[in-house]
Design a protein around this motif. Structure first.
Motif, PDB file in Angstrom:
ATOM      1  N   GLN A 173       1.765 -21.993  -2.982  1.00  0.00           N
ATOM      2  CA  GLN A 173       2.573 -22.444  -4.204  1.00  0.00           C
ATOM      3  C   GLN A 173       2.229 -21.365  -5.201  1.00  0.00           C
ATOM      4  OE1 GLN A 173       3.205 -26.665  -5.166  1.00  0.00           O
ATOM      5  NE2 GLN A 173       2.307 -26.102  -7.218  1.00  0.00           N
ATOM      6  N   ARG A 174       0.848 -21.229  -5.339  1.00  0.00           N
ATOM      7  CA  ARG A 174       0.169 -20.368  -6.746  1.00  0.00           C
ATOM      8  C   ARG A 174       0.558 -19.043  -6.395  1.00  0.00           C
ATOM      9  NH1 ARG A 174      -5.165 -21.700 -10.260  1.00  0.00           N
ATOM     10  NH2 ARG A 174      -4.624 -19.999 -11.745  1.00  0.00           N
ATOM     11  N   PHE A 175       0.070 -18.542  -5.310  1.00  0.00           N
ATOM     12  CA  PHE A 175       0.076 -16.994  -5.063  1.00  0.00           C
ATOM     13  C   PHE A 175       1.194 -16.301  -4.340  1.00  0.00           C
ATOM     14  CE2 PHE A 175      -4.560 -18.398  -5.934  1.00  0.00           C
ATOM     15  CZ  PHE A 175      -4.602 -17.973  -7.102  1.00  0.00           C
ATOM     16  N   GLY A 176       1.977 -17.067  -3.604  1.00  0.00           N
ATOM     17  CA  GLY A 176       3.353 -16.656  -2.724  1.00  0.00           C
ATOM     18  C   GLY A 176       2.803 -16.060  -1.611  1.00  0.00           C
ATOM     19  N   LEU A 177       1.478 -16.430  -0.707  1.00  0.00           N
ATOM     20  CA  LEU A 177       1.007 -15.963   0.250  1.00  0.00           C
ATOM     21  C   LEU A 177       1.839 -16.354   1.438  1.00  0.00           C
ATOM     22  CD1 LEU A 177      -2.852 -16.084  -0.137  1.00  0.00           C
ATOM     23  CD2 LEU A 177      -1.213 -14.287  -0.679  1.00  0.00           C
ATOM     24  N   SER A 178       2.026 -15.822   2.504  1.00  0.00           N
ATOM     25  CA  SER A 178       2.559 -16.165   3.815  1.00  0.00           C
ATOM     26  C   SER A 178       1.726 -17.356   4.640  1.00  0.00           C
ATOM     27  CB  SER A 178       2.828 -15.030   4.728  1.00  0.00           C
ATOM     28  OG  SER A 178       1.415 -14.581   5.267  1.00  0.00           O
ATOM     29  N   VAL A 179       2.426 -17.856   5.290  1.00  0.00           N
ATOM     30  CA  VAL A 179       1.865 -19.338   6.226  1.00  0.00           C
ATOM     31  C   VAL A 179       0.593 -18.643   7.137  1.00  0.00           C
ATOM     32  CG1 VAL A 179       1.833 -20.874   7.985  1.00  0.00           C
ATOM     33  CG2 VAL A 179       3.737 -20.703   6.296  1.00  0.00           C
ATOM     34  N   GLN A 180       0.970 -17.359   7.812  1.00  0.00           N
ATOM     35  CA  GLN A 180      -0.166 -16.680   8.602  1.00  0.00           C
ATOM     36  C   GLN A 180      -1.244 -16.295   7.826  1.00  0.00           C
ATOM     37  OE1 GLN A 180       1.190 -13.743  11.158  1.00  0.00           O
ATOM     38  NE2 GLN A 180      -0.502 -14.014  12.656  1.00  0.00           N
ATOM     39  N   ASN A 181      -1.050 -15.552   6.487  1.00  0.00           N
ATOM     40  CA  ASN A 181      -2.122 -15.147   5.683  1.00  0.00           C
ATOM     41  C   ASN A 181      -3.012 -16.176   5.161  1.00  0.00           C
ATOM     42  OD1 ASN A 181      -3.722 -13.405   4.191  1.00  0.00           O
ATOM     43  ND2 ASN A 181      -1.954 -12.578   2.820  1.00  0.00           N
ATOM     44  N   VAL A 182      -2.408 -17.454   4.841  1.00  0.00           N
ATOM     45  CA  VAL A 182      -3.249 -18.643   4.079  1.00  0.00           C
ATOM     46  C   VAL A 182      -4.186 -18.995   5.229  1.00  0.00           C
ATOM     47  CG1 VAL A 182      -1.913 -18.950   2.401  1.00  0.00           C
ATOM     48  CG2 VAL A 182      -1.858 -20.459   4.535  1.00  0.00           C
ATOM     49  N   GLN A 183      -3.890 -19.099   6.653  1.00  0.00           N
ATOM     50  CA  GLN A 183      -4.567 -19.259   7.547  1.00  0.00           C
ATOM     51  C   GLN A 183      -6.024 -18.600   7.487  1.00  0.00           C
ATOM     52  OE1 GLN A 183      -4.150 -22.061   9.179  1.00  0.00           O
ATOM     53  NE2 GLN A 183      -2.101 -22.598   8.894  1.00  0.00           N
ATOM     54  N   PHE A 184      -5.692 -17.329   7.359  1.00  0.00           N
ATOM     55  CA  PHE A 184      -7.117 -16.306   7.165  1.00  0.00           C
ATOM     56  C   PHE A 184      -8.148 -16.878   6.154  1.00  0.00           C
ATOM     57  CE2 PHE A 184      -4.344 -13.954  10.011  1.00  0.00           C
ATOM     58  CZ  PHE A 184      -5.056 -13.705  11.055  1.00  0.00           C
ATOM     59  N   HIS A 185      -7.366 -17.261   4.937  1.00  0.00           N
ATOM     60  CA  HIS A 185      -8.102 -17.892   3.868  1.00  0.00           C
ATOM     61  C   HIS A 185      -8.859 -18.946   4.118  1.00  0.00           C
ATOM     62  CE1 HIS A 185      -5.851 -14.709   1.621  1.00  0.00           C
ATOM     63  NE2 HIS A 185      -6.741 -15.088   0.607  1.00  0.00           N
ATOM     64  N   LEU A 186      -8.106 -19.990   4.947  1.00  0.00           N
ATOM     65  CA  LEU A 186      -8.613 -21.165   5.375  1.00  0.00           C
ATOM     66  C   LEU A 186     -10.024 -20.935   6.241  1.00  0.00           C
ATOM     67  CD1 LEU A 186      -8.454 -24.460   5.295  1.00  0.00           C
ATOM     68  CD2 LEU A 186      -6.864 -24.230   7.141  1.00  0.00           C
ATOM     69  N   PHE A 187      -9.759 -20.095   7.369  1.00  0.00           N
ATOM     70  CA  PHE A 187     -11.000 -19.607   8.141  1.00  0.00           C
ATOM     71  C   PHE A 187     -12.064 -19.242   7.606  1.00  0.00           C
ATOM     72  CE2 PHE A 187     -13.060 -16.229  10.196  1.00  0.00           C
ATOM     73  CZ  PHE A 187     -13.479 -16.663  11.266  1.00  0.00           C
ATOM     74  N   ALA A 188     -11.883 -18.443   6.510  1.00  0.00           N
ATOM     75  CA  ALA A 188     -13.121 -17.868   5.609  1.00  0.00           C
ATOM     76  C   ALA A 188     -13.701 -19.155   4.848  1.00  0.00           C
ATOM     77  CB  ALA A 188     -12.730 -16.818   4.416  1.00  0.00           C
ATOM     78  N   PHE A 189     -12.993 -20.010   4.080  1.00  0.00           N
ATOM     79  CA  PHE A 189     -13.711 -21.038   3.818  1.00  0.00           C
ATOM     80  C   PHE A 189     -14.579 -22.037   4.839  1.00  0.00           C
ATOM     81  CE2 PHE A 189     -12.958 -25.809   3.226  1.00  0.00           C
ATOM     82  CZ  PHE A 189     -13.997 -26.188   2.254  1.00  0.00           C
ATOM     83  N   LEU A 190     -13.863 -22.186   5.941  1.00  0.00           N
ATOM     84  CA  LEU A 190     -14.240 -22.991   7.016  1.00  0.00           C
ATOM     85  C   LEU A 190     -15.711 -22.263   7.541  1.00  0.00           C
ATOM     86  CD1 LEU A 190     -11.367 -24.676   8.526  1.00  0.00           C
ATOM     87  CD2 LEU A 190     -12.765 -25.829   7.127  1.00  0.00           C
ATOM     88  N   ALA A 191     -15.599 -20.784   7.651  1.00  0.00           N
ATOM     89  CA  ALA A 191     -16.760 -20.142   8.149  1.00  0.00           C
ATOM     90  C   ALA A 191     -17.946 -20.490   7.346  1.00  0.00           C
ATOM     91  CB  ALA A 191     -16.306 -18.890   8.380  1.00  0.00           C
ATOM     92  N   ALA A 192     -17.832 -20.443   5.884  1.00  0.00           N
ATOM     93  CA  ALA A 192     -18.512 -20.593   4.881  1.00  0.00           C
ATOM     94  C   ALA A 192     -19.373 -21.975   4.865  1.00  0.00           C
ATOM     95  CB  ALA A 192     -18.110 -20.302   3.428  1.00  0.00           C
ATOM     96  N   VAL A 193     -18.483 -22.863   5.441  1.00  0.00           N
ATOM     97  CA  VAL A 193     -19.034 -24.371   5.774  1.00  0.00           C
ATOM     98  C   VAL A 193     -19.889 -24.223   6.925  1.00  0.00           C
ATOM     99  CG1 VAL A 193     -18.540 -26.761   6.362  1.00  0.00           C
ATOM    100  CG2 VAL A 193     -17.107 -25.621   4.693  1.00  0.00           C
ATOM    101  N   ALA A 194     -19.469 -23.600   7.787  1.00  0.00           N
ATOM    102  CA  ALA A 194     -20.509 -23.362   8.937  1.00  0.00           C
ATOM    103  C   ALA A 194     -21.897 -22.871   8.458  1.00  0.00           C
ATOM    104  CB  ALA A 194     -19.718 -22.693  10.210  1.00  0.00           C
ATOM    105  N   ALA A 195     -21.827 -21.861   7.781  1.00  0.00           N
ATOM    106  CA  ALA A 195     -23.079 -20.944   7.313  1.00  0.00           C
ATOM    107  C   ALA A 195     -23.880 -22.124   6.684  1.00  0.00           C
ATOM    108  CB  ALA A 195     -22.688 -19.836   6.551  1.00  0.00           C
TER     109      ALA A 195
END
Length: 405
Positions: free
Chosen positions: A252-274
């Motif tokens: 909504q805010r930055f107009g990213l594609s559905v596939q692209n936002v999954q990679f952003h979510l992956f980066a966040f969840l990887a940080a949670v793992a670390a």
């Protein structure tokens, strides 16, 4: 002779950490949480295909997490009184059934059924596997809890990545493929259950004898548990805002594609793992109370900045939030286990279940808020949640609550 057995045997119940068992349950935690994290990862597709509102998306999360939240303490309490090693491999059948139902769910009520079955799988897996982590920990309870939990965090991070690479490409029916991972998890947990029965129960019995002499007064322990639950509330409601709605926020805010936002979510969840890897060992070394202080309050500057950040800074800020917030949970769980010694299953189930429940309630409430305002408002409201970390000052002295239990 029994005295010649290695440290994994019941004759030497408190000597040494059994890494093989902890790695096994951490791997199964990865599989379990990867399968379950596919649910929020496919929310954009479900919303589009089934024409769901944000409120309905929140109710799906609520169905999953409340099922797990209600059952986990009950499973843990039962296991404290009557340990059932085979519950570990048996519980994977619920996860298998849940993903199978979701792969064919083309009406809303079936999505709710599938989500509930996933929650039932978690309700068995988490308290029992957390108990096994403590059995195998020796004197390094924080490290064992971190290693166990990091498997789950890694699985949560891999779920959106798997969704981006497989589910987005081949559709909802591809969830049936991931359901087969439950069979692999069941096979590994069958062997863990054998160790649990042959060696783990002896270790647990010995730790209970030691715990009888180190418990805090009941009033102090109850106050500490209440404060820790309040900290879990702040942590998991905020995390629910990211796991359930971060993809929509980026779209909504930055107009990213559905596939692209999954990679952003992956980066966040990887940080949670670390962050999870760090929390337990740091608690063992410096004291769990200090780790909790840093983990909850340390995220506050970043949560306040997030609603005002550009796309360039949004990624690093959410990574910092995930890294800092995640370090609290291993320390909180072990701290709570030491406040109420001898009740490992009940305490593990209570805290895992409460975290799931707060995540579910938070997702539903934030979905309601998003429907009536917008996604930006959600992050502006949630930005202040880490301030609840000030309650850490009221926890019992770590020198008393930090002794082995």
């Amino acid at each position: 002779m029994a005295a010649t057995r290695p440290a994994t045997g019941s004759a030497e119940p408190m000597n040494g950490i059994v890494f093989g068992v902890i790695v096994a349950i951490s791997f199964c935690h990865l599989l379990n949480d990867m399968m379950q994290s596919l649910l929020p990862a496919i929310y954009p597709a479900l919303k589009s295909d089934l024409h769901l509102s944000f409120g309905q998306i929140g109710l799906v999360t609520l169905a999953y997490q409340i099922t797990a939240s209600i059952l986990q303490p009950l499973v843990g309490l039962y296991a404290d009184k009557r340990p059932t090693p085979l519950a570990l491999p048996g519980g994977t059948l619920f996860s298998l059934a849940g993903l199978t139902v979701l792969s064919a769910a083309h009406v809303y009520w079936l999505v709710l059924v599938g989500a509930s079955l996933l929650g039932m799988g978690s309700s068995v897996f988490h308290p029992e596997s957390s108990r096994v982590a403590r059995m195998a920990a020796g004197q390094r309870h924080g490290l064992a809890q971190s290693l166990f939990q990091v498997g789950g965090n890694a699985g949560q991070a891999l779920g959106p990545l798997a969704a981006a690479l497989v589910v987005v490409r081949w559709g909802q029916s591809s969830l049936a493929f991931f359901a087969l991972l439950a069979l692999l998890s069941g096979a590994v947990l069958w062997n863990v259950a054998a160790w649990y029965r042959n060696h783990g129960l002896g270790r647990l019995a010995a730790s209970r004898k030691i715990a009888e002499g180190v418990s805090l007064p009941q009033g102090q322990a109850a106050r500490g548990i209440a404060i820790l639950l309040a900290l879990i509330f702040s942590k998991y409601v905020y995390l629910a805002s990211l796991t359930s709605y971060y993809t929509f926020y980026l779209i909504q805010r930055f107009g990213l594609s559905v596939q692209n936002v999954q990679f952003h979510l992956f980066a966040f969840l990887a940080a949670v793992a670390a962050g999870t890897i760090l929390g337990g060992p740091l608690g063992d070394r410096f004291g769990r109370k200090y780790v909790i202080w840093f983990s909850i309050l340390g995220a506050l500057p970043f949560t306040l900045l997030l609603p005002h950040a550009s796309l360039f800074w949004t990624g690093p800020i959410t990574v910092a939030i995930g890294l800092i917030l995640a370090s609290a949970f291993p320390a909180i769980v072990v701290f709570a286990q030491e406040l109420v010694p001898g009740k490992v299953g009940m305490i593990s189930g209570l805290f895992f279940g409460f975290s799931f429940g707060m995540g579910g309630i938070g997702a539903a409430a934030l979905g309601w808020l998003a429907d009536r305002t917008d996604i930006d408002t959600v992050y502006q409201v949630c930005a202040f949640l880490p301030a609840i970390g000030l309650l850490t000052a009221l926890l019992p002295d770590p020198g008393k609550a930090g002794r082995p239990a």
